[in-house]
Design a protein around this motif. Structure first.
Motif, PDB file in Angstrom:
ATOM      1  N   VAL A  60     -56.881  11.927  16.143  1.00  0.00           N
ATOM      2  CA  VAL A  60     -57.565  12.597  17.803  1.00  0.00           C
ATOM      3  C   VAL A  60     -57.654  10.978  17.970  1.00  0.00           C
ATOM      4  CG1 VAL A  60     -58.284  14.575  19.235  1.00  0.00           C
ATOM      5  CG2 VAL A  60     -57.980  14.751  16.725  1.00  0.00           C
ATOM      6  N   ILE A  61     -56.992  10.775  18.841  1.00  0.00           N
ATOM      7  CA  ILE A  61     -57.657   9.727  20.091  1.00  0.00           C
ATOM      8  C   ILE A  61     -57.923  10.008  21.512  1.00  0.00           C
ATOM      9  CG2 ILE A  61     -56.328   7.641  21.219  1.00  0.00           C
ATOM     10  CD1 ILE A  61     -56.653   7.901  18.184  1.00  0.00           C
ATOM     11  N   TRP A  62     -59.269  10.166  21.710  1.00  0.00           N
ATOM     12  CA  TRP A  62     -59.325  10.201  23.347  1.00  0.00           C
ATOM     13  C   TRP A  62     -59.515   9.342  24.631  1.00  0.00           C
ATOM     14  CZ3 TRP A  62     -59.531  13.878  26.611  1.00  0.00           C
ATOM     15  CH2 TRP A  62     -60.542  14.302  27.771  1.00  0.00           C
ATOM     16  N   LYS A  63     -58.785   8.986  25.085  1.00  0.00           N
ATOM     17  CA  LYS A  63     -58.791   7.390  26.249  1.00  0.00           C
ATOM     18  C   LYS A  63     -58.551   6.383  25.054  1.00  0.00           C
ATOM     19  CE  LYS A  63     -61.609   9.939  29.492  1.00  0.00           C
ATOM     20  NZ  LYS A  63     -62.540   9.511  30.286  1.00  0.00           N
ATOM     21  N   GLY A  64     -58.326   6.522  24.155  1.00  0.00           N
ATOM     22  CA  GLY A  64     -57.904   4.910  23.228  1.00  0.00           C
ATOM     23  C   GLY A  64     -58.953   5.128  22.366  1.00  0.00           C
ATOM     24  N   GLU A  65     -60.564   5.720  22.165  1.00  0.00           N
ATOM     25  CA  GLU A  65     -61.343   6.110  21.084  1.00  0.00           C
ATOM     26  C   GLU A  65     -60.995   7.018  20.198  1.00  0.00           C
ATOM     27  OE1 GLU A  65     -65.829   6.426  20.975  1.00  0.00           O
ATOM     28  OE2 GLU A  65     -65.248   6.786  22.816  1.00  0.00           O
ATOM     29  N   ASP A  66     -60.207   6.724  18.636  1.00  0.00           N
ATOM     30  CA  ASP A  66     -60.552   7.509  17.544  1.00  0.00           C
ATOM     31  C   ASP A  66     -62.131   9.083  17.432  1.00  0.00           C
ATOM     32  OD1 ASP A  66     -59.804   8.649  15.386  1.00  0.00           O
ATOM     33  OD2 ASP A  66     -59.738   6.644  14.590  1.00  0.00           O
ATOM     34  N   ILE A  67     -61.749   9.449  17.829  1.00  0.00           N
ATOM     35  CA  ILE A  67     -62.343  10.815  18.265  1.00  0.00           C
ATOM     36  C   ILE A  67     -62.396  11.912  17.137  1.00  0.00           C
ATOM     37  CG2 ILE A  67     -63.617  10.394  20.012  1.00  0.00           C
ATOM     38  CD1 ILE A  67     -62.400  13.426  20.399  1.00  0.00           C
ATOM     39  N   THR A  68     -61.354  11.464  16.013  1.00  0.00           N
ATOM     40  CA  THR A  68     -61.540  12.634  14.726  1.00  0.00           C
ATOM     41  C   THR A  68     -62.342  13.236  14.279  1.00  0.00           C
ATOM     42  OG1 THR A  68     -59.524  10.830  14.558  1.00  0.00           O
ATOM     43  CG2 THR A  68     -59.945  12.778  12.680  1.00  0.00           C
ATOM     44  N   HIS A  69     -63.130  12.457  13.631  1.00  0.00           N
ATOM     45  CA  HIS A  69     -64.312  13.185  13.169  1.00  0.00           C
ATOM     46  C   HIS A  69     -65.575  13.354  13.344  1.00  0.00           C
ATOM     47  CE1 HIS A  69     -61.608  12.832   9.081  1.00  0.00           C
ATOM     48  NE2 HIS A  69     -61.446  11.607   9.971  1.00  0.00           N
ATOM     49  N   LEU A  70     -65.736  13.246  14.916  1.00  0.00           N
ATOM     50  CA  LEU A  70     -67.029  13.312  16.036  1.00  0.00           C
ATOM     51  C   LEU A  70     -66.676  15.540  16.013  1.00  0.00           C
ATOM     52  CD1 LEU A  70     -66.927  11.402  19.051  1.00  0.00           C
ATOM     53  CD2 LEU A  70     -67.418  10.338  16.901  1.00  0.00           C
ATOM     54  N   LYS A  71     -68.534  15.137  15.318  1.00  0.00           N
ATOM     55  CA  LYS A  71     -68.870  16.809  15.216  1.00  0.00           C
ATOM     56  C   LYS A  71     -68.581  16.990  16.966  1.00  0.00           C
ATOM     57  CE  LYS A  71     -72.673  15.983  12.254  1.00  0.00           C
ATOM     58  NZ  LYS A  71     -71.245  16.453  10.583  1.00  0.00           N
ATOM     59  N   PRO A  72     -68.874  18.841  17.129  1.00  0.00           N
ATOM     60  CA  PRO A  72     -68.784  19.283  18.552  1.00  0.00           C
ATOM     61  C   PRO A  72     -69.533  18.735  19.551  1.00  0.00           C
ATOM     62  CG  PRO A  72     -68.413  21.030  16.408  1.00  0.00           C
ATOM     63  CD  PRO A  72     -68.733  20.308  16.162  1.00  0.00           C
ATOM     64  N   TYR A  73     -70.636  19.094  18.928  1.00  0.00           N
ATOM     65  CA  TYR A  73     -71.966  18.563  20.421  1.00  0.00           C
ATOM     66  C   TYR A  73     -71.894  16.669  21.069  1.00  0.00           C
ATOM     67  CZ  TYR A  73     -74.642  15.781  16.945  1.00  0.00           C
ATOM     68  OH  TYR A  73     -74.769  15.538  15.667  1.00  0.00           O
ATOM     69  N   GLN A  74     -70.796  16.180  19.937  1.00  0.00           N
ATOM     70  CA  GLN A  74     -70.695  15.101  19.618  1.00  0.00           C
ATOM     71  C   GLN A  74     -68.949  15.011  21.212  1.00  0.00           C
ATOM     72  OE1 GLN A  74     -70.627  13.279  16.304  1.00  0.00           O
ATOM     73  NE2 GLN A  74     -72.138  12.243  16.415  1.00  0.00           N
ATOM     74  N   LYS A  75     -68.121  15.934  20.764  1.00  0.00           N
ATOM     75  CA  LYS A  75     -66.909  15.896  21.729  1.00  0.00           C
ATOM     76  C   LYS A  75     -67.658  16.744  23.467  1.00  0.00           C
ATOM     77  CE  LYS A  75     -63.763  15.761  18.195  1.00  0.00           C
ATOM     78  NZ  LYS A  75     -62.708  16.083  17.038  1.00  0.00           N
ATOM     79  N   VAL A  76     -68.125  17.334  23.076  1.00  0.00           N
ATOM     80  CA  VAL A  76     -69.267  17.988  24.541  1.00  0.00           C
ATOM     81  C   VAL A  76     -69.583  16.541  25.291  1.00  0.00           C
ATOM     82  CG1 VAL A  76     -70.814  18.945  25.511  1.00  0.00           C
ATOM     83  CG2 VAL A  76     -69.533  20.232  23.214  1.00  0.00           C
ATOM     84  N   LYS A  77     -69.906  15.410  24.611  1.00  0.00           N
ATOM     85  CA  LYS A  77     -70.825  14.246  25.359  1.00  0.00           C
ATOM     86  C   LYS A  77     -69.794  13.385  26.302  1.00  0.00           C
ATOM     87  CE  LYS A  77     -75.304  14.535  23.585  1.00  0.00           C
ATOM     88  NZ  LYS A  77     -75.507  14.005  22.110  1.00  0.00           N
ATOM     89  N   LYS A  78     -68.454  13.345  25.463  1.00  0.00           N
ATOM     90  CA  LYS A  78     -67.453  12.261  25.595  1.00  0.00           C
ATOM     91  C   LYS A  78     -66.689  12.915  26.718  1.00  0.00           C
ATOM     92  CE  LYS A  78     -67.480   9.138  22.584  1.00  0.00           C
ATOM     93  NZ  LYS A  78     -67.686   7.865  22.654  1.00  0.00           N
ATOM     94  N   GLY A  79     -66.999  14.288  27.153  1.00  0.00           N
ATOM     95  CA  GLY A  79     -65.914  15.454  28.124  1.00  0.00           C
ATOM     96  C   GLY A  79     -65.033  16.209  28.080  1.00  0.00           C
ATOM     97  N   PHE A  80     -65.515  16.574  26.860  1.00  0.00           N
ATOM     98  CA  PHE A  80     -64.980  17.969  26.270  1.00  0.00           C
ATOM     99  C   PHE A  80     -65.365  19.238  26.422  1.00  0.00           C
ATOM    100  CE2 PHE A  80     -61.744  16.999  22.753  1.00  0.00           C
ATOM    101  CZ  PHE A  80     -61.206  15.331  23.117  1.00  0.00           C
ATOM    102  N   GLY A  81     -65.422  19.690  27.151  1.00  0.00           N
ATOM    103  CA  GLY A  81     -64.893  22.058  27.321  1.00  0.00           C
ATOM    104  C   GLY A  81     -64.604  22.657  26.789  1.00  0.00           C
TER     105      GLY A  81
END
Lengths: 236, 306
Positions: A60-81
């Motif tokens: 899973v690539i988010w704006k060029g960064e590999d975030i495959t194994h981040l936890k949900p709360y970390q993805k929220v900090k990246k800009g996911f809702g």
């Protein structure tokens, strides 16, 4: 510009594999609907993107960064809702507390400012601030769920069947709000939806998943005007 | 003994039990398992206070605070070493594991300090005597600390971000994560708060009586009874359950059952029959059984909304 890319996602629950190499992408400010029959792995895909379940393979690539194994709360900090299909509010908390928890990662002033914006989209919530979320109607809960997710001002919203269990009127209101969120707040949105007509009408593109694999992908308008796809996946 | 004395004794008992039942219930609420090591950790706290009070000569209040912090931190270590690895396991498996942890703690303390009772270095207390009741300054402190802890916990849950995040995590941990709440961090705070309260409860019980490696085992039934009676998972239920149990235990010893049982002389029971003090723990057992039969979710049992 692609902001999200899911490449060959193999994922599932515990050791059982549900997704067998699904790939999707999302452009900036784009609305994408994912449809497919029951068991196609639509909700599983959202959960995998959000970090709730194991991704065995793929990225899973988010704006060029590999975030495959981040936890949900970390993805929220990246800009996911994320607004799940069920359990989209904290039932024992008041509407106000639900919104405050939505802004958990934000400062007090930001929470105040975001609430103001959220009330413009969901005026009904302002009248129910002290009500327990568990006492709200299905449509109001869905609104609160989306409002909660908006408290972090996410760039990407993942909506899992936002109209599930709602009356046709409530469902229509929910989709109008989603269109409004996209129009006014310029969010990128991925929607999983059974009521694909309404969802496609506000979407730019659509993916069709079958048995945990990509089956088809096209512009939303093309899918709506394609009789074969309509018959196969939209009930004719 | 006057009726008011019975009520005062009940409030003292309730204050001690509430500190323990509160921690038990919040761990259950967030982690969804009945922690049988809870009262053993209270016992560990009581012994840590003993080290600082008797061993190092610190005042008992200071020793109790240090013990509460140390035991809270110790519980986080236990969580990391044992319970964290079992987050996906069912409640029954974790519960049995907690029994094992409790037995290990009890026997470790027994191996270090021996099985005998020990006392804190607390000066003898001159009781405050009124026409209706007598109470020692220590017992006044027990009530004050109990009430302050309850108020502090209420304020924490409703007026702080941490407290709201604890309630959110209890409602729906997955949604809490989707709100940016690091639920594992919340769990760490929950352990610290729950076991610090328990440790304080253990020290207060030890101050009133004595400390012993089996003290955790001895209070496990009353503490579970208070939590279940109030509605396990509900912190206010734990407080209410503790008060109800305190009243039941003390009134159980106060009531002349002879008058009830002989039906005004119709049945051949002695006119005077009081439950002997030694049977006080049996009252908790009986109440626990009755509550589980009549209202298993307790007085304020949490109804899952949504």
């Amino acid at each position: 510009m692609k902001i999200l890319e899911a490449k060959n996602i193999v994922a599932g629950y515990h050791k059982s594999e549900i997704l067998h190499g699904v790939s999707i992408h999302l452009e900036h400010k784009e609305v994408v609907t994912i449809i497919g029959p029951n068991g196609a792995g639509k909700s599983t895909l959202l959960k995998a993107l959000m970090g709730y379940i194991n991704i065995f393979d793929g990225k899973v690539i988010w704006k060029g960064e590999d975030i495959t194994h981040l936890k949900p709360y970390q993805k929220v900090k990246k800009g996911f809702g994320y607004v799940p299909q069920l359990g989209n509010v904290f039932p024992s908390l008041s509407v106000l507390e639900n919104l405050q928890m939505g802004g958990f990662t934000q400062g007090k002033d930001t929470i105040k400012e975001r609430m103001g914006r959220v009330f413009e989209l969901f005026p009904i919530l302002k009248q129910k601030l002290s009500a327990k979320a568990g006492t709200l109607s299905g449509g109001q809960r869905q609104m609160l769920g989306m409002a909660r997710a908006l408290m972090t001002d996410p760039e990407l919203l993942l909506l899992d069947e936002p109209s599930a269990g709602l009356s046709p009127k409530a469902s229509e209101e929910v989709f109008m709000t989603i269109a409004d969120m996209h129009g006014r707040l310029e969010k990128s949105i991925i929607i999983i939806e059974q009521d694909a007509y309404q969802s496609l009408s506000i979407s730019d593109r659509c993916y069709v998943l079958v048995m945990g694999k990509n089956e088809f992908e096209d512009e939303a308008q093309n899918i709506l005007s394609n009789p074969k796809i309509k018959e196969a996946y939209l009930g004719g | 003994m006057t009726l008011i004395q019975v009520i005062v004794n009940s409030i003292i008992r309730a204050s001690e039990l509430a500190l323990l039942a509160l921690g038990l219930t919040i761990v259950y609420d967030i982690l969804k398992f009945a922690n049988f090591a809870h009262t053993e950790l209270a016992m560990v706290g009581a012994y840590i206070a003993f080290i600082f009070n008797v061993g190092l000569g610190l005042p008992i209040a200071v020793a109790a605070i240090i013990a509460a912090i140390a035991t809270g931190l110790f519980s986080i270590l236990i969580d990391r070493a044992v319970f964290k690895k079992m987050r996906e396991s069912t409640g029954i498996i974790v519960m049995v594991t907690s029994m094992g942890v409790g037995i290990a703690l009890r026997n470790t303390v027994r191996a270090i300090w021996g099985p005998d009772a020990q006392n804190y270095a607390v000066p003898l207390q001159k009781p405050i005597v009124t026409a209706w009741f007598r109470i020692t300054p220590l017992q006044v402190w027990i009530i004050v600390i109990g009430v302050l802890a309850m108020v502090a916990f209420y304020l924490l849950l409703h007026y702080t971000t941490l407290g709201k995040a604890m309630r959110a995590t209890s409602d729906d941990p997955a949604l809490a994560q989707a709100s940016g709440i690091a639920t594992e961090k919340i769990i760490t705070y929950v352990w610290f708060i729950a076991i610090s309260f328990a440790s304080l409860g253990g020290v207060l019980i030890g101050m009133e009586t004595y400390i012993q490696p089996v003290m955790g085992f001895a209070i496990i039934i009353p503490v579970f009874c208070a939590a279940i009676m109030g509605g396990i998972g509900n912190p206010y239920g734990a407080m209410l359950g503790a008060l109800a149990l305190g009243l039941a235990e003390n009134f159980g010893l106060y009531i002349n059952f002879g008058k009830v049982l002989n039906l005004g002389g119709l049945l051949p029971f002695s006119k005077d029959f009081y439950i002997p003090t030694g049977y006080k723990p049996a009252i908790s057992f009986i109440i626990l059984i009755v509550v589980l039969l009549v209202r298993p979710r307790g007085i304020l049992g949490k109804k899952k909304e949504g």
